[in-house]
Write a protein that holds these residues in place. Structure first.
Motif, short mmCIF file in Angstrom:
data_model
loop_
_atom_site.label_atom_id
_atom_site.label_comp_id
_atom_site.label_asym_id
_atom_site.label_seq_id
_atom_site.Cartn_x
_atom_site.Cartn_y
_atom_site.Cartn_z
N ILE A 12 -4.40 -5.87 -5.18
CA ILE A 12 -5.11 -5.16 -6.25
C ILE A 12 -5.63 -3.81 -5.73
O ILE A 12 -5.53 -2.79 -6.41
CB ILE A 12 -6.28 -6.01 -6.79
CG1 ILE A 12 -5.76 -7.29 -7.43
CG2 ILE A 12 -7.12 -5.22 -7.79
CD1 ILE A 12 -5.19 -7.16 -8.81
N ALA A 15 -2.90 -1.37 -5.59
CA ALA A 15 -2.58 -0.92 -6.94
C ALA A 15 -3.61 0.08 -7.43
O ALA A 15 -3.26 1.11 -8.01
CB ALA A 15 -2.51 -2.12 -7.88
N ILE A 16 -4.89 -0.22 -7.17
CA ILE A 16 -5.94 0.71 -7.60
C ILE A 16 -5.80 2.05 -6.89
O ILE A 16 -5.99 3.11 -7.48
CB ILE A 16 -7.34 0.08 -7.36
CG1 ILE A 16 -7.57 -1.03 -8.39
CG2 ILE A 16 -8.45 1.12 -7.45
CD1 ILE A 16 -8.83 -1.81 -8.21
N PHE A 19 -3.28 3.90 -8.64
CA PHE A 19 -3.80 4.27 -9.94
C PHE A 19 -4.69 5.51 -9.84
O PHE A 19 -4.57 6.45 -10.63
CB PHE A 19 -4.60 3.10 -10.53
CG PHE A 19 -5.14 3.38 -11.89
CD1 PHE A 19 -4.29 3.55 -12.97
CD2 PHE A 19 -6.50 3.48 -12.10
CE1 PHE A 19 -4.79 3.82 -14.22
CE2 PHE A 19 -7.01 3.76 -13.35
CZ PHE A 19 -6.15 3.92 -14.41
N PHE A 22 -2.63 8.51 -9.45
CA PHE A 22 -2.07 8.91 -10.74
C PHE A 22 -3.08 9.71 -11.55
O PHE A 22 -2.77 10.78 -12.09
CB PHE A 22 -1.63 7.66 -11.51
CG PHE A 22 -1.30 7.91 -12.95
CD1 PHE A 22 -0.09 8.51 -13.31
CD2 PHE A 22 -2.19 7.56 -13.95
CE1 PHE A 22 0.21 8.75 -14.63
CE2 PHE A 22 -1.89 7.79 -15.27
CZ PHE A 22 -0.69 8.39 -15.62
N ILE A 23 -4.31 9.19 -11.63
CA ILE A 23 -5.35 9.89 -12.39
C ILE A 23 -5.57 11.30 -11.85
O ILE A 23 -5.66 12.27 -12.60
CB ILE A 23 -6.69 9.09 -12.32
CG1 ILE A 23 -6.53 7.72 -12.97
CG2 ILE A 23 -7.83 9.87 -12.96
CD1 ILE A 23 -6.44 7.72 -14.46
N TYR B 170 -3.65 9.41 -19.78
CA TYR B 170 -4.57 8.50 -19.09
C TYR B 170 -4.48 7.10 -19.66
O TYR B 170 -4.39 6.11 -18.94
CB TYR B 170 -6.01 9.00 -19.24
CG TYR B 170 -6.33 10.23 -18.43
CD1 TYR B 170 -6.09 10.28 -17.06
CD2 TYR B 170 -6.91 11.33 -19.03
CE1 TYR B 170 -6.38 11.41 -16.32
CE2 TYR B 170 -7.21 12.48 -18.29
CZ TYR B 170 -6.95 12.51 -16.95
OH TYR B 170 -7.24 13.61 -16.23
N GLY B 173 -1.43 5.37 -18.65
CA GLY B 173 -1.51 4.99 -17.25
C GLY B 173 -2.34 3.74 -17.06
O GLY B 173 -1.93 2.79 -16.38
N PHE B 177 -1.03 0.06 -15.82
CA PHE B 177 -1.64 -0.56 -14.64
C PHE B 177 -2.08 -1.99 -14.97
O PHE B 177 -1.76 -2.94 -14.24
CB PHE B 177 -2.84 0.30 -14.22
CG PHE B 177 -3.71 -0.33 -13.17
CD1 PHE B 177 -3.34 -0.33 -11.84
CD2 PHE B 177 -4.92 -0.91 -13.52
CE1 PHE B 177 -4.13 -0.89 -10.88
CE2 PHE B 177 -5.73 -1.49 -12.56
CZ PHE B 177 -5.33 -1.49 -11.24
N ASN B 181 -0.06 -5.52 -13.54
CA ASN B 181 -0.76 -6.46 -12.66
C ASN B 181 -0.96 -7.81 -13.32
O ASN B 181 -0.84 -8.86 -12.68
CB ASN B 181 -2.10 -5.88 -12.23
CG ASN B 181 -1.91 -4.83 -11.16
OD1 ASN B 181 -1.47 -5.13 -10.06
ND2 ASN B 181 -2.19 -3.59 -11.51
N LEU B 208 -9.31 -13.19 -12.92
CA LEU B 208 -8.81 -11.90 -12.46
C LEU B 208 -8.04 -11.19 -13.58
O LEU B 208 -8.21 -9.99 -13.83
CB LEU B 208 -7.90 -12.10 -11.24
CG LEU B 208 -7.67 -10.87 -10.36
CD1 LEU B 208 -8.99 -10.31 -9.88
CD2 LEU B 208 -6.78 -11.23 -9.19
N LEU B 212 -8.80 -7.68 -15.43
CA LEU B 212 -7.81 -6.60 -15.50
C LEU B 212 -7.53 -6.16 -16.94
O LEU B 212 -7.12 -5.02 -17.18
CB LEU B 212 -6.51 -7.04 -14.85
CG LEU B 212 -6.46 -6.91 -13.33
CD1 LEU B 212 -5.23 -7.62 -12.78
CD2 LEU B 212 -6.45 -5.45 -12.92
#
Lengths: 68, 813
Positions: A12, A15-16, A19, A22-23, B170, B173, B177, B181, B208, B212
């Protein structure tokens, strides 16, 4: 087997990380123009022309010969 | 004859005028100078990417003097702190990779520039420079001198930095994401393996997943809640209501499920749904960044103008500071920004931006000149009568049409369906609930929520965006640029088409030219001759040096010929040209200019009606009269056929600002029943459209000039015809390249086909809903089934509409 907590947390976190990247890319306007970079990335050697000038010169005359 | 092309700009080079430099051939000193600049700075690889990519630099003498005025310059800048300054300039010539390369290497040409970055789709370059070392004027002049003249108009004034809305990117995105996940974490649940480890960690996985899904639910989908709330408030049932309802129910039920440990919930479907719908939204947005659909007079007008002070000094002032009574200096090719009175003896003014008519109008001292005209030839002086906002043309913009916020109460086809969809959906949900409540209260709640979840019209909502997005792209490839997807639906509904005449159904590029040999009346006592191939060569060469629109038209009209050097070329504004070609003295121009030596006595009886309504050019060679060329309005290719086809389905009307001189020609050309209305002022055109709308017509207006701007804004759909889409077009809903005018009928039919496609795929997506409801109502909707049906229906719909819209585009033109 509690290693699964660790592994999932890592996945995770990775992945963050992506992310956030990307931002930041969007924020700096990298998604505003999706054409020019594709052309720009093909420019490279032209800037250091001085060293290779003679070679270029001969290439250019050849180029012109073929044109005639 | 050996033909060579200019190494820089690619134009044909005339043997006598060719410039040989550094083993390369150039057509003029301008091109050679650019090459020299690049050569000195080792930038000649400019010519390697693309063959002859350049443009001949234009003369900018005095044109950018206004950039000396600090207050004007500061309005153009995007950013300034201490000496670091950023400016964005629009350069219409940007067209190839060579352009990008040279413009991004500006720092090698000019000290003080640190970086420059090209945005190709927008045809803009963003330059960061040190304002202590180099000024904006120097940069603009440098760009002009290498053939990349920036286009600076009133629109740039106070534009500052445009705010880019990136929220959709945004949201997409975030949605992706979460979706990605959650999908990964959901896999163990899908297989339902009874394994100790999976059971042991199920709670962890589920919570989890829940965590998410929160960003996707609260942030990415937020647009749907807002839209649904708004539509409930205005009592219009749109598609966003069942979507928002479905999403919320899905989230609540899934949360409930994992709290009570009933199951894993529908979080995978939920985030997938949000992601796909946002993707559809993204796909629907196709912008042509280099085009602007919101143009008003500001993008035509210059930012500053030269004022002459009473003491005779010239001063650049911003346009908005022009006051009544000021004296202004208008140079060659400059636009007249305000109404006024001509002080100079004579002026030739090109009103093609305003009316579409390319032939300049001659004005004399004391005549009134209107804003929007472009001076051609020498510079002139004028006195201001009205300020910018009160001028004849700009007054149009104070009309309500331009003031009101254009949030139309237009019902889209999707919204229409959802008007029935939402009530039926709720009915099914309650019936299911009512049936199960007597059997098992628990199942009843499950059924109720399952119905709302499975019927969430994801596929339905995706149909229109994907169809329209695809249609927009297909039309864009055919040079018909639409402002947004809504325009397609509007196009399909049109029942009345109103055309402007000049510049829309006529072309202002090439007029129809007829040659009239000297007639007997003129011939009295004068030697005359008829133009043959030899004399036509002389005329064509004499015309080459002239930039007058009539000269250009005649030049294009005359057959291709060899090039001869021209001596003593002289052009007189409003009169004509005089030149010495191969020893023959040639005069081309107006009657007075060319012929007055011949017949000062015999001036009557020659001005036939034809000559009064059309433009005529007379020719003499060595004082011998060789007849005249008559320029008539040329209608666009395929006009008669287009109107035949259109008249079967639509009501056609033609509005013209001109007098009715062409009535007979038009009536012969157009199908019977076409209404022709002449002598229409811009406001009258607007009123005409309004009147048609008042009787319930769906009006499409096709126009080109600024004088159509009001009508274009008022109509349901305003289409602007443009010879050069990069540069000029008034505010409108769609821009059509003039070359493709004859395809208009195809475009209209295609928009109808698009609607048909949407209707067909609605049926398909409703079938999926029926299948899903079958599971839901019997109380058998497992998360896994939802997770299969949802993407499956999405993929079916997307591929179906893509195939269909491509098929319709390829069908017979």
């Amino acid at each position: 087997m509690s290693v699964i907590y660790l592994l999932i947390s890592i996945s995770i976190l990775v992945a963050i990380g992506f992310f956030i990247a990307f931002i930041r890319a969007v924020k700096t306007g990298q998604y505003d123009d999706d054409f020019t970079p594709s052309v720009r990335m093909l420019f490279e050697d032209e800037l250091i022309q001085k060293e290779t000038k003679n070679k270029e010169e001969s290439l250019k005359t050849e180029y012109l010969e073929t044109q005639k | 004859m050996e033909k060579n092309n200019c190494f820089h700009c690619g134009l044909d080079v005339i043997k006598a005028e060719e410039i040989f430099f550094d083993d390369k051939i150039f057509c003029c000193t301008g091109c050679k100078t650019v090459y020299e600049i690049f050569n000195q700075n080792d930038l000649t690889s400019y010519y390697d990417f693309e063959k002859s990519p350049g443009a001949t630099p234009q003369n900018t003498n005095g044109k950018y003097d206004f950039l000396d005025n600090e207050s004007i310059v500061s309005k153009l800048l995007e950013f300034k702190e201490n000496e670091t300054t950023i400016i964005s300039l629009n350069i219409p010539h940007i067209h190839c990779s060579s352009c990008i390369w040279i413009l991004e290497n500006l720092q090698r040409l000019q000290k003080g520039i640190s970086t420059s970055q090209v945005n190709f789709p927008e045809k803009r370059v963003r330059i960061t420079f040190n304002s202590a070392t180099v000024s904006v004027k120097e940069i603009v002049l440098l760009l002009s001198s290498i053939g990349y003249e920036p286009y600076i108009s009133l629109e740039n004034y106070e534009s500052g930095k445009a705010v880019v809305d990136r929220s959709l990117t945004y949201k997409l995105g975030v949605a992706f994401f979460c979706f990605g996940n959650i999908m990964l974490l959901s896999f163990p649940e899908y297989f339902e393996v009874k394994e100790y480890w999976l059971d042991h960690y199920r709670g962890f996985f589920r919570w989890l997943i829940f965590a998410l899904s929160l960003p996707s639910f609260f942030y990415s989908a937020s647009g749907y809640y807002v839209s649904a709330y708004k539509s409930i408030k205005t009592k219009m049932l749109n598609i966003d209501i069942p979507i928002a309802l479905g999403i919320i129910v899905m989230f609540v039920r899934s949360t409930f499920d994992i709290i009570m440990d009933y199951g894993s919930g529908f979080f995978d479907s939920l985030t997938g749904l949000i992601f796909f719908m946002l993707l559809g939204k993204m796909f629907q947005i196709k912008t042509y960044s280099f085009l602007s659909f919101e143009r008003d007079f500001k993008s035509y007008f210059p930012i500053a103008i030269t004022k002459i002070n009473p003491d005779g000094r010239e001063l650049s002032i911003p346009i908005y500071e022009v006051e009544k009574g000021n004296r202004l200096l208008i140079r060659n090719q400059e636009l007249i920004p305000v109404d006024g009175i001509l002080l100079s003896e004579k002026a030739e003014i090109d009103y093609s931006f305003v009316t579409g008519e390319a032939v300049p109008i001659v004005k004399h001292s004391g005549d009134k000149v209107f804003a929007g005209g472009k001076q051609i030839g020498k510079m002139i002086e004028m006195e201001v009568l009205q300020t910018v906002s009160q001028s004849y043309l700009t007054q149009l913009w104070s009309n309500d049409v331009f003031q009101k916020n254009v949030e139309q109460k237009h019902k889209t086809i999707t919204d229409k369906i959802s008007r029935y969809f939402t009530p039926i959906l709720l009915l099914i949900a309650f019936v299911g609930f009512g049936y199960w409540i007597f059997i098992n209260a628990n199942t009843a709640f499950n059924v109720f929520t399952a119905v709302l979840i499975v019927a969430c019209p994801c596929a339905l909502a995706l149909t229109a965006p994907f169809t329209f997005g695809n249609v927009l792209r297909i039309l864009g490839k055919q040079k018909f640029y639409l402002k947004n997807a809504l325009v397609i639906e509007q196009l399909a509904k049109v029942d009345t088409i109103v055309f402007d005449k000049t510049g829309t159904i006529t072309t202002n590029k090439k007029s129809k030219i007829t040659y009239v040999p000297p007639s007997e009346i003129i011939g009295i006592g004068v030697q005359d001759g008829v133009i043959n191939s030899e004399t036509s060569t002389l005329i064509k060469n004499a015309l080459r040096g002239s930039n007058h629109p009539l000269s250009r038209m005649l030049y294009d009209f005359l057959p291709e010929t060899k090039l001869i050097k021209v001596d003593n070329f002289e052009e007189q504004a409003g009169k004509g040209i005089q030149a010495l070609v191969a020893g023959s003295s040639i005069k081309i121009g107006s009657r007075d200019f060319v012929l007055h030596t011949h017949f000062e006595t015999d001036n009557k009886g020659c001005d036939s009606e034809v000559e009064l309504e059309n433009t005529v050019v007379y020719i003499t060679i060595d004082e011998v009269y060789y007849g005249k060329y008559i320029f008539m309005n040329q209608y666009r290719d395929g006009l008669a056929k287009l109107f035949q086809d259109l008249s079967k389905k639509y009501e056609i009307k033609i509005l013209s600002g001109d007098n009715d001189g062409e009535r007979a020609t038009l009536q012969a050309l157009l199908p019977k029943g076409t209404a022709l209305i002449f002598n229409q002022k811009p406001e009258q055109k607007l009123e005409f459209i309004k009147a048609l709308q008042a009787v319930g017509k769906n009006v499409m207006m096709v126009g080109d000039g600024l004088n159509d701007a009001g009508a274009l804004a008022q109509s349901h759909i305003g289409i602007s015809i443009s010879e050069n889409v990069n540069v000029f077009s008034p505010a409108c809903d769609a821009i059509l390249d003039a070359e493709e005018f004859k395809k208009l009928n195809f475009f209209l039919r295609y928009s109808k086909d698009a609607i048909t496609t949407i209707k067909m795929s609605f049926v398909v997506s409703l079938l999926y809903n029926v299948v899903g409801l079958g599971f839901a109502i019997t109380g058998n909707l497992l998360p896994l089934i939802a997770a299969i049906i949802m993407p499956l229906s999405t993929i079916t719909i997307v591929s179906f509409v893509t195939v269909m819209s491509n098929y319709y585009a390829k069908r017979k033109r």
